[in-house]
Design a protein around this motif. Structure first.
Motif, mmCIF file in Angstrom:
data_model
loop_
_atom_site.group_PDB
_atom_site.id
_atom_site.type_symbol
_atom_site.label_atom_id
_atom_site.label_comp_id
_atom_site.label_asym_id
_atom_site.label_seq_id
_atom_site.Cartn_x
_atom_site.Cartn_y
_atom_site.Cartn_z
ATOM 1 N N GLU A 1 0.835 -1.205 0.000
ATOM 2 C CA GLU A 1 0.000 0.000 0.000
ATOM 3 C C GLU A 1 0.871 1.257 0.000
ATOM 4 O OE1 GLU A 1 -3.122 0.163 -0.520
ATOM 5 O OE2 GLU A 1 -3.615 -1.967 -0.325
ATOM 6 N N THR A 2 2.010 1.188 0.691
ATOM 7 C CA THR A 2 2.945 2.312 0.674
ATOM 8 C C THR A 2 3.471 2.554 -0.735
ATOM 9 O OG1 THR A 2 3.607 1.878 2.962
ATOM 10 C CG2 THR A 2 5.106 3.209 1.635
ATOM 11 N N LYS A 3 3.745 1.467 -1.446
ATOM 12 C CA LYS A 3 4.206 1.577 -2.830
ATOM 13 C C LYS A 3 3.139 2.215 -3.712
ATOM 14 C CE LYS A 3 6.707 -1.713 -4.581
ATOM 15 N NZ LYS A 3 7.182 -2.982 -5.196
ATOM 16 N N LEU A 4 1.873 1.812 -3.537
ATOM 17 C CA LEU A 4 0.780 2.409 -4.323
ATOM 18 C C LEU A 4 0.669 3.908 -4.057
ATOM 19 C CD1 LEU A 4 -2.137 -0.200 -4.097
ATOM 20 C CD2 LEU A 4 -0.470 0.094 -5.923
ATOM 21 N N TYR A 5 0.848 4.302 -2.806
ATOM 22 C CA TYR A 5 0.765 5.720 -2.467
ATOM 23 C C TYR A 5 1.928 6.493 -3.098
ATOM 24 C CZ TYR A 5 1.118 10.007 0.252
ATOM 25 O OH TYR A 5 1.238 11.318 0.618
ATOM 26 N N ARG A 6 3.122 5.940 -3.028
ATOM 27 C CA ARG A 6 4.283 6.616 -3.595
ATOM 28 C C ARG A 6 4.208 6.704 -5.118
ATOM 29 N NH1 ARG A 6 8.915 3.793 0.287
ATOM 30 N NH2 ARG A 6 8.572 5.175 2.098
ATOM 31 N N GLN A 7 3.517 5.737 -5.738
ATOM 32 C CA GLN A 7 3.321 5.777 -7.187
ATOM 33 C C GLN A 7 2.154 6.685 -7.576
ATOM 34 O OE1 GLN A 7 2.921 1.453 -7.518
ATOM 35 N NE2 GLN A 7 4.746 1.375 -8.795
ATOM 36 N N LYS A 8 1.494 7.271 -6.580
ATOM 37 C CA LYS A 8 0.358 8.173 -6.776
ATOM 38 C C LYS A 8 -0.846 7.477 -7.401
ATOM 39 C CE LYS A 8 3.299 12.280 -7.092
ATOM 40 N NZ LYS A 8 3.670 13.497 -7.855
ATOM 41 N N VAL A 9 -0.942 6.171 -7.139
ATOM 42 C CA VAL A 9 -2.121 5.423 -7.571
ATOM 43 C C VAL A 9 -3.280 5.712 -6.619
ATOM 44 C CG1 VAL A 9 -3.068 3.106 -7.968
ATOM 45 C CG2 VAL A 9 -0.714 3.631 -8.637
ATOM 46 N N ILE A 10 -2.966 5.861 -5.335
ATOM 47 C CA ILE A 10 -3.978 6.175 -4.332
ATOM 48 C C ILE A 10 -3.571 7.441 -3.581
ATOM 49 C CG2 ILE A 10 -4.795 3.813 -4.010
ATOM 50 C CD1 ILE A 10 -2.977 3.554 -1.593
ATOM 51 N N THR A 11 -4.569 8.109 -3.016
ATOM 52 C CA THR A 11 -4.326 9.318 -2.231
ATOM 53 C C THR A 11 -3.936 8.941 -0.803
ATOM 54 O OG1 THR A 11 -6.624 9.466 -1.482
ATOM 55 C CG2 THR A 11 -6.066 10.536 -3.592
ATOM 56 N N PRO B 1 -5.477 9.751 2.113
ATOM 57 C CA PRO B 1 -6.622 9.196 2.861
ATOM 58 C C PRO B 1 -6.954 7.758 2.454
ATOM 59 C CG PRO B 1 -7.090 11.445 2.207
ATOM 60 C CD PRO B 1 -5.825 11.048 1.490
ATOM 61 N N GLN B 2 -6.875 7.464 1.147
ATOM 62 C CA GLN B 2 -7.110 6.094 0.687
ATOM 63 C C GLN B 2 -6.042 5.150 1.244
ATOM 64 O OE1 GLN B 2 -7.046 6.951 -3.531
ATOM 65 N NE2 GLN B 2 -9.288 6.811 -3.701
ATOM 66 N N TYR B 3 -4.816 5.617 1.261
ATOM 67 C CA TYR B 3 -3.708 4.819 1.792
ATOM 68 C C TYR B 3 -3.951 4.447 3.249
ATOM 69 C CZ TYR B 3 0.926 4.122 3.919
ATOM 70 O OH TYR B 3 1.987 3.649 4.644
ATOM 71 N N VAL B 4 -4.334 5.424 4.062
ATOM 72 C CA VAL B 4 -4.577 5.182 5.480
ATOM 73 C C VAL B 4 -5.734 4.203 5.670
ATOM 74 C CG1 VAL B 4 -5.294 6.232 7.671
ATOM 75 C CG2 VAL B 4 -3.638 7.406 6.194
ATOM 76 N N PHE B 5 -6.838 4.450 4.954
ATOM 77 C CA PHE B 5 -8.017 3.598 5.110
ATOM 78 C C PHE B 5 -7.747 2.162 4.652
ATOM 79 C CE2 PHE B 5 -11.744 1.655 3.088
ATOM 80 C CZ PHE B 5 -12.581 1.534 4.194
ATOM 81 N N LEU B 6 -7.184 2.010 3.448
ATOM 82 C CA LEU B 6 -6.966 0.674 2.892
ATOM 83 C C LEU B 6 -5.952 -0.121 3.714
ATOM 84 C CD1 LEU B 6 -6.894 1.618 -0.895
ATOM 85 C CD2 LEU B 6 -8.667 0.294 0.277
ATOM 86 N N THR B 7 -4.885 0.527 4.141
ATOM 87 C CA THR B 7 -3.868 -0.157 4.934
ATOM 88 C C THR B 7 -4.465 -0.641 6.257
ATOM 89 O OG1 THR B 7 -2.124 1.198 3.966
ATOM 90 C CG2 THR B 7 -1.595 0.031 5.990
ATOM 91 N N PHE B 8 -5.190 0.239 6.936
ATOM 92 C CA PHE B 8 -5.795 -0.133 8.217
ATOM 93 C C PHE B 8 -6.787 -1.284 8.042
ATOM 94 C CE2 PHE B 8 -9.295 0.195 11.257
ATOM 95 C CZ PHE B 8 -8.602 0.104 12.459
#
Length: 279
Positions: free
Chosen positions: A236-246, A248-255
């Motif tokens: 999920e961290t990789k998706l966030y760094r690639q700007k695939v997710i925002t 807030p999406q990163y926090v929600f999906l990871t949790f």
């Protein structure tokens, strides 16, 4: 006239020989046969698994066997195998599943009719038990894993879940290699590749047809625990760094995903069966 395509597989020492034989048979007996199977042996195999390979190699050049001296993991094994595939269209296949007889023909025909599509999978029928043929597996189906069909739907879906059913995917080698091919990404080797292909402008699609019977014995226990939770955070961290997710999406999906991964096996199974599958 058959369209040439390769089948890419990886096997390691913990596979069951009888399931491995059934998987190879289902590929061998496709209505539109592959002209090669590239099989990567990820480390040393058992005598029984080697015997299955010898059965399918006997008197035929159909199978190209690549042997790695040590077990390196699925991402590395598939990366190596991809280099040896001689055709641009590549069908992935796991070594304990059973492909529907018309699986590859349906995919080949669709990709010929839709040359813009670079990655194509379809519906999985999840089953339990020791079935060794399509007819037997059909009697033990628990659920169907269906996915959105169109590229526009999948463009939104990829942010939240894997857009492809990897065990029955077919993709274009050139496009996969331009995106960097398979990489070591524990438990997310395929999802990682699809994201990179998506960011490179590749087009995705899924068929509504059931293409494969996927053996799910003990799957829910493998999708839990702190090692799996750690892999979720990393991906999920990789998706966030690639700007695939925002963020807030990163926090929600990871949790949410970590929470499910550390639940007791029985409860996690109910969530997967009740919320994430179609019966």
């Amino acid at each position: 006239m058959n369209e040439p395509y390769s089948v890419l597989m990886s096997v390691y020492h913990k596979e069951q020989p009888e399931y491995f034989r059934a998987a190879l048979s289902s590929i061998k007996n496709q209505s539109m046969p592959a002209d090669e199977v590239v099989l990567v042996c990820d480390g040393l195999l058992t005598k029984e698994l080697d015997q299955v390979i010898e059965e399918f190699m006997y008197g035929s050049s159909w199978m190209n066997v690549i042997r790695l001296p040590q077990n390196r993991g699925l991402g590395y094994a598939l990366s190596e195998g991809l280099r040896y595939c001689k055709n641009d269209l590549i069908a992935r296949m796991d070594t304990d599943d059973i492909a529907v007889n018309t699986r590859c023909e349906r995919q080949i025909m669709y990709m010929k009719e839709h040359p813009e599509v670079d990655v194509l999978s379809g519906t999985l029928a999840e089953f339990t038990g020791a079935a060794l043929a399509e007819e037997e597996a059909r009697k033990n189906v628990l659920a169907y894993k269906k996915l959105p069909i169109s590229h526009s739907e999948l463009s939104a879906y990829i942010k939240y879940r894997n857009p492809m059913n990897h065990p029955c995917v077919m993709f274009r080698k050139e496009k996969a290699q331009k995106a960097g091919g398979y990489r070591s990404c524990y438990l997310f080797e395929d999802y990682d590749l699809w994201v990179r292909m998506y960011l490179h402008g590749c087009v995705f699609a899924n068929l509504s047809h059931t293409l494969l019977y996927m053996r799910i014995n003990h799957m829910h226990t493998r999708r839990g625990g702190f090692r799996y939770a750690k892999a979720i955070v990393a991906f999920e961290t990789k998706l966030y760094r690639q700007k695939v997710i925002t963020f807030p999406q990163y926090v929600f999906l990871t949790f949410a995903r970590v929470a499910v991964s550390i639940l007791p096996n029985g409860l996690r199974k109910r969530i997967y069966d009740g919320k994430l599958r179609k019966h």
